[in-house]
Design a protein around this motif. Structure first.
Motif, PDB file in Angstrom:
ATOM      1  N   ALA B 233       0.742  -1.161   0.072  1.00  0.00           N
ATOM      2  CA  ALA B 233       0.062   0.063  -0.133  1.00  0.00           C
ATOM      3  C   ALA B 233       0.898   1.369   0.079  1.00  0.00           C
ATOM      4  CB  ALA B 233      -0.857  -0.268   1.266  1.00  0.00           C
ATOM      5  N   ASN B 234       0.983   1.835  -1.126  1.00  0.00           N
ATOM      6  CA  ASN B 234       1.908   2.989  -1.217  1.00  0.00           C
ATOM      7  C   ASN B 234       1.226   4.401  -0.796  1.00  0.00           C
ATOM      8  OD1 ASN B 234       3.901   1.352  -2.116  1.00  0.00           O
ATOM      9  ND2 ASN B 234       3.653   1.763  -4.289  1.00  0.00           N
ATOM     10  N   ASP B 235       2.110   5.364  -0.628  1.00  0.00           N
ATOM     11  CA  ASP B 235       1.301   6.634  -0.419  1.00  0.00           C
ATOM     12  C   ASP B 235       0.421   6.731   0.673  1.00  0.00           C
ATOM     13  OD1 ASP B 235       2.820   7.491  -2.649  1.00  0.00           O
ATOM     14  OD2 ASP B 235       1.245   7.318  -4.069  1.00  0.00           O
ATOM     15  N   ILE B 236       1.010   6.127   1.817  1.00  0.00           N
ATOM     16  CA  ILE B 236       0.351   5.940   3.083  1.00  0.00           C
ATOM     17  C   ILE B 236       0.886   7.057   3.912  1.00  0.00           C
ATOM     18  CG2 ILE B 236      -0.313   4.670   5.172  1.00  0.00           C
ATOM     19  CD1 ILE B 236       0.217   2.154   3.641  1.00  0.00           C
ATOM     20  N   TYR B 237      -0.082   7.975   4.374  1.00  0.00           N
ATOM     21  CA  TYR B 237       0.311   9.047   5.243  1.00  0.00           C
ATOM     22  C   TYR B 237       0.105   8.532   6.673  1.00  0.00           C
ATOM     23  CZ  TYR B 237       0.559  11.893   1.206  1.00  0.00           C
ATOM     24  OH  TYR B 237       0.870  12.560  -0.051  1.00  0.00           O
ATOM     25  N   LEU B 281       3.032   0.305   3.334  1.00  0.00           N
ATOM     26  CA  LEU B 281       2.905  -0.675   4.015  1.00  0.00           C
ATOM     27  C   LEU B 281       2.925  -1.956   3.228  1.00  0.00           C
ATOM     28  CD1 LEU B 281       1.353  -2.067   6.675  1.00  0.00           C
ATOM     29  CD2 LEU B 281      -0.703  -1.918   5.496  1.00  0.00           C
ATOM     30  N   ASN B 282       3.675  -2.991   3.714  1.00  0.00           N
ATOM     31  CA  ASN B 282       4.066  -3.977   2.788  1.00  0.00           C
ATOM     32  C   ASN B 282       3.524  -5.343   3.510  1.00  0.00           C
ATOM     33  OD1 ASN B 282       5.562  -2.907   0.382  1.00  0.00           O
ATOM     34  ND2 ASN B 282       6.567  -2.491   1.826  1.00  0.00           N
ATOM     35  N   GLN B 283       3.258  -6.337   2.572  1.00  0.00           N
ATOM     36  CA  GLN B 283       2.745  -7.846   2.970  1.00  0.00           C
ATOM     37  C   GLN B 283       3.669  -8.502   2.090  1.00  0.00           C
ATOM     38  OE1 GLN B 283      -1.284  -8.342   4.571  1.00  0.00           O
ATOM     39  NE2 GLN B 283      -1.632  -6.474   3.013  1.00  0.00           N
ATOM     40  N   ILE B 284       4.207  -9.622   2.476  1.00  0.00           N
ATOM     41  CA  ILE B 284       4.748 -10.699   1.523  1.00  0.00           C
ATOM     42  C   ILE B 284       4.136 -12.036   2.021  1.00  0.00           C
ATOM     43  CG2 ILE B 284       6.791 -11.813   0.829  1.00  0.00           C
ATOM     44  CD1 ILE B 284       8.283  -9.211   1.938  1.00  0.00           C
ATOM     45  N   ALA B 321       4.715  -8.658   7.449  1.00  0.00           N
ATOM     46  CA  ALA B 321       3.996  -7.274   7.217  1.00  0.00           C
ATOM     47  C   ALA B 321       4.741  -6.381   7.769  1.00  0.00           C
ATOM     48  CB  ALA B 321       2.938  -7.452   7.601  1.00  0.00           C
ATOM     49  N   PHE B 322       5.189  -5.526   6.930  1.00  0.00           N
ATOM     50  CA  PHE B 322       6.247  -4.257   7.673  1.00  0.00           C
ATOM     51  C   PHE B 322       5.550  -2.905   7.085  1.00  0.00           C
ATOM     52  CE2 PHE B 322       8.335  -6.246   4.485  1.00  0.00           C
ATOM     53  CZ  PHE B 322       8.892  -5.026   3.624  1.00  0.00           C
ATOM     54  N   ILE B 323       5.762  -2.014   8.257  1.00  0.00           N
ATOM     55  CA  ILE B 323       5.287  -0.529   7.770  1.00  0.00           C
ATOM     56  C   ILE B 323       6.612  -0.011   7.744  1.00  0.00           C
ATOM     57  CG2 ILE B 323       5.082   0.330  10.191  1.00  0.00           C
ATOM     58  CD1 ILE B 323       2.492   1.792   7.772  1.00  0.00           C
ATOM     59  N   SER B 329      11.208   2.288  10.106  1.00  0.00           N
ATOM     60  CA  SER B 329      10.498   1.198   9.540  1.00  0.00           C
ATOM     61  C   SER B 329      10.415   0.277  10.719  1.00  0.00           C
ATOM     62  CB  SER B 329      11.287   0.822   8.393  1.00  0.00           C
ATOM     63  OG  SER B 329      12.552   0.105   9.071  1.00  0.00           O
ATOM     64  N   GLN B 330       9.465  -0.607  10.537  1.00  0.00           N
ATOM     65  CA  GLN B 330       9.098  -1.614  11.464  1.00  0.00           C
ATOM     66  C   GLN B 330       8.180  -2.779  11.086  1.00  0.00           C
ATOM     67  OE1 GLN B 330       9.953  -1.294  14.992  1.00  0.00           O
ATOM     68  NE2 GLN B 330       9.242  -3.484  14.966  1.00  0.00           N
ATOM     69  N   SER B 331       8.741  -3.887  11.798  1.00  0.00           N
ATOM     70  CA  SER B 331       7.963  -5.012  11.283  1.00  0.00           C
ATOM     71  C   SER B 331       6.753  -5.193  11.780  1.00  0.00           C
ATOM     72  CB  SER B 331       8.846  -6.326  11.615  1.00  0.00           C
ATOM     73  OG  SER B 331       8.108  -7.581  11.397  1.00  0.00           O
ATOM     74  N   LEU B 332       5.711  -5.548  11.352  1.00  0.00           N
ATOM     75  CA  LEU B 332       4.523  -5.764  11.928  1.00  0.00           C
ATOM     76  C   LEU B 332       4.187  -7.293  12.471  1.00  0.00           C
ATOM     77  CD1 LEU B 332       2.217  -3.484   9.866  1.00  0.00           C
ATOM     78  CD2 LEU B 332       3.332  -2.880  11.755  1.00  0.00           C
ATOM     79  N   GLY B 333       5.012  -8.249  12.094  1.00  0.00           N
ATOM     80  CA  GLY B 333       5.020  -9.410  12.429  1.00  0.00           C
ATOM     81  C   GLY B 333       4.093 -10.319  11.282  1.00  0.00           C
TER      82      GLY B 333
END
Lengths: 178, 396
Positions: B233-237, B281-284, B321-323, B329-333
């Motif tokens: 999810a790009n361009d997250i404010y 916001l990325n999820q793999i 997932a990480f932000i 930057s931080q992993s969200l687990g």
């Protein structure tokens, strides 16, 4: 072009070289087929299939010994394989005299008649007669080639001789009557 | 004048120089039959085809690994260390305190555009075909060799016939490479975040496929693919007041664990534009994909056409997932609402081009629609991808 080069080109499926090889040896090989076959039609069939086989296997010729001899052997084996598959070669051994003579004068009978006499022989006798008398194989070799015993080979040959002698004499006497 | 002649000698002498030419039609018949490649070329051609297949497969693999753009999610993250993270956190807290506890319930106010990225990884293998070749070496005993040779002729022909018959019902092994266009069937309010706008993404896949010819028309094919699918999810404010974590519907309970930073209960500040930060916001999701497809042949020839349908089983083997923002930057687990096993329905066409009896190349546009990806389907996020699968196929 040398024969060696022609053979190598044939192995590479060169149609021109194949045609040249055919033209060089067709006469000799067709005569083999005529002697081993029952009639001309059958000889043509054997010749055609045998020549295709030769082109398929020509890469196996290693330039040892006569190329013509190799061609002839492939053709003979091809014909034998055909008859062997018909299972016509198992016959009973009989003891018949070795030497058969016929009383004949020169030019009394022509080549076509002699060829016809061979073709008219029963298959089992024709093959053995051709192999032994015309192509110089021994009974031991013939026995292995035809998967029969040596005794059977000898017996077939003697039978063939008798048949040929009788037919030859009949033909000569008919000519005299005619 | 008559003389007694041995019958053997009579025939030998008469037929010694006998020669007769066959009719011209015989050569025409022979010529038409030898125009097709003789059997002796089968083995070398197969081996050559196999070598070509191997070289191309290896080249494709190398190209895929080293030359094609591979989406490395972690590489896009700014390199922040703990001290940077800590200072960032302190700065945030200062700003928050300066605004004097005008707290709003939301910790993060998120606006976004959603991109979906997807990487598929397959592995390629090829196999060797062993052909039956009857060989007889000439040795000492001429006659025995001739007899063996004679036997080999008839056997060889039978084997060749069987071989040809067998080739109609045989196995095929294929390399697969596919550029993939991925997207999602999603409503305007679906997706990872509210007001989602899922953008298509171009990626690629490669792998190995096995096929078995069931009948003249049908063949069954399967394989193994390793697929990495990424959603970003790009361009997250992101407003860095961190009393609570709310990504609209992407709520806390979607994560198995949350980092301390995100779970902080410090006093909140409103999301003023001054504090907003742009982030991703990325999820793999990593899967082992096992497709099972039935292929129906429509056109058979030098160029063939088939219809392909089936399904794939996806076994989850990676879930992260990480932000990421400019300042941290931080992993969200792990995402906890993604199923460990999900499926896709596959449909497409397959066009193949025959190089020789055993080797052909194919191009197969396939649509794969995933289902059961998430435990809670209310997200309304139904991913699919369209792949142009190309491959080198070897029959044996």
């Amino acid at each position: 072009m040398g024969l060696r080069k022609l053979i190598k080109k044939c192995a590479k499926n060169d149609i021109e070289a194949q045609k040249e090889i055919y033209q060089l040896f067709a006469g000799k090989l067709f005569s083999v087929c005529l002697k081993y076959s029952e009639n001309k039609q059958e000889a043509e069939d054997n010749f055609q299939d045998g020549f295709i086989l030769i082109f398929e296997k020509i890469h196996q010729y290693k330039f040892k010994g006569s190329f013509e001899g190799w061609l002839k052997r492939v053709m003979i084996h091809h014909i034998l394989a055909k008859y062997r598959s018909k299972n016509i070669l198992n016959i009973v051994t009989e003891e018949i005299p070795d030497i058969v003579e016929v009383e004949i004068s020169d030019n009394e009978i022509d080549l076509d008649d002699l060829l016809k006499l061979i073709q008219e022989l029963p298959e089992r006798y024709r093959l053995v007669f051709n192999l032994y008398v015309l192509d110089g194989y021994s009974h031991k070799e013939i026995a292995k080639m035809l998967q029969i015993s040596e005794g059977t080979s000898k017996s077939n040959l003697s039978r063939a001789r008798i048949i040929l002698k009788n037919k030859l004499e009949n033909r000569i006497s008919n000519q005299k009557i005619g | 004048m008559k003389e007694r002649k041995d019958i053997d000698r009579l025939f030998q002498e008469s037929l010694k120089d006998f020669e007769e030419l066959p009719a011209p039609k015989v050569w025409n018949a022979i010529e038409s039959k030898i125009q097709t490649p003789p059997n002796k070329h089968l083995l070398p051609l197969r081996l050559r085809g196999f070598r070509v297949a191997m070289i191309v497969a290896i080249s494709l693999t190398i190209a895929a690994v080293y030359m094609l753009p591979k989406y490395d999610y972690f590489s896009i993250l700014p390199k922040t260390n703990d001290s940077e993270l800590l200072s960032s956190k302190k700065q945030s807290e200062k700003n928050i305190n300066a605004i004097k506890k005008e707290t709003q319930p939301e910790g993060f106010v998120v606006e976004k555009k959603l991109n979906v990225t997807q990487d598929n990884e397959n592995k390629t293998v090829d196999n060797e075909n062993i052909d039956i070749n009857l060989k007889k070496k000439k040795s000492t005993g001429f006659l025995q060799n001739e007899i063996d040779y004679l036997n080999s002729i008839s056997k060889k022909r039978k084997v060749d016939k069987k071989k040809i018959e067998k080739q109609d019902n045989n196995f095929t092994i294929s390399t697969v490479f596919a550029p993939i266009y991925s997207n999602s069937f999603a409503s305007e309010k679906a997706g990872l975040l509210n007001n989602g706008n899922i953008l298509p993404n171009l990626s690629y896949a490669y792998g190995v496929k096995f096929a078995y010819q069931l009948s003249k028309k049908f063949s069954l094919q399967s394989g193994i693919n390793i697929v990495n699918i990424g959603y970003s999810a790009n361009d997250i404010y992101v407003a860095t007041n961190v009393s609570a974590v709310n990504f609209s519907h992407l709520s806390n309970n979607r994560f198995k664990s949350l980092p301390e930073l995100m779970a902080s209960t410090e006093p909140m500040a409103s999301a003023s534009s001054q504090l907003n930060e742009k982030g991703i916001l990325n999820q793999i999701f990593g899967y082992v994909e096992i497709p099972l497809e039935l292929k129906y042949n429509l056109i058979n020839g030098k160029i063939g056409m088939n219809i392909v349908g089936g399904f794939s089983t996806f076994l989850l083997n990676k879930n992260e997932a990480f932000i990421q923002t400019n300042s941290f930057s931080q992993s969200l687990g792990e995402m906890k609402d993604i199923r460990s096993v999900n499926f896709s329905g596959n449909i497409g066409v397959d066009v193949d081009y025959l190089i020789n009896k055993n080797l052909y190349i194919n191009v197969s546009p396939m649509l794969k629609m995933q289902t059961g990806t998430f435990i809670n389907d209310s997200h309304g996020f139904y991913p699919y991808y369209l792949g142009i699968y190309t491959g080198i196929n070897y029959k044996f």
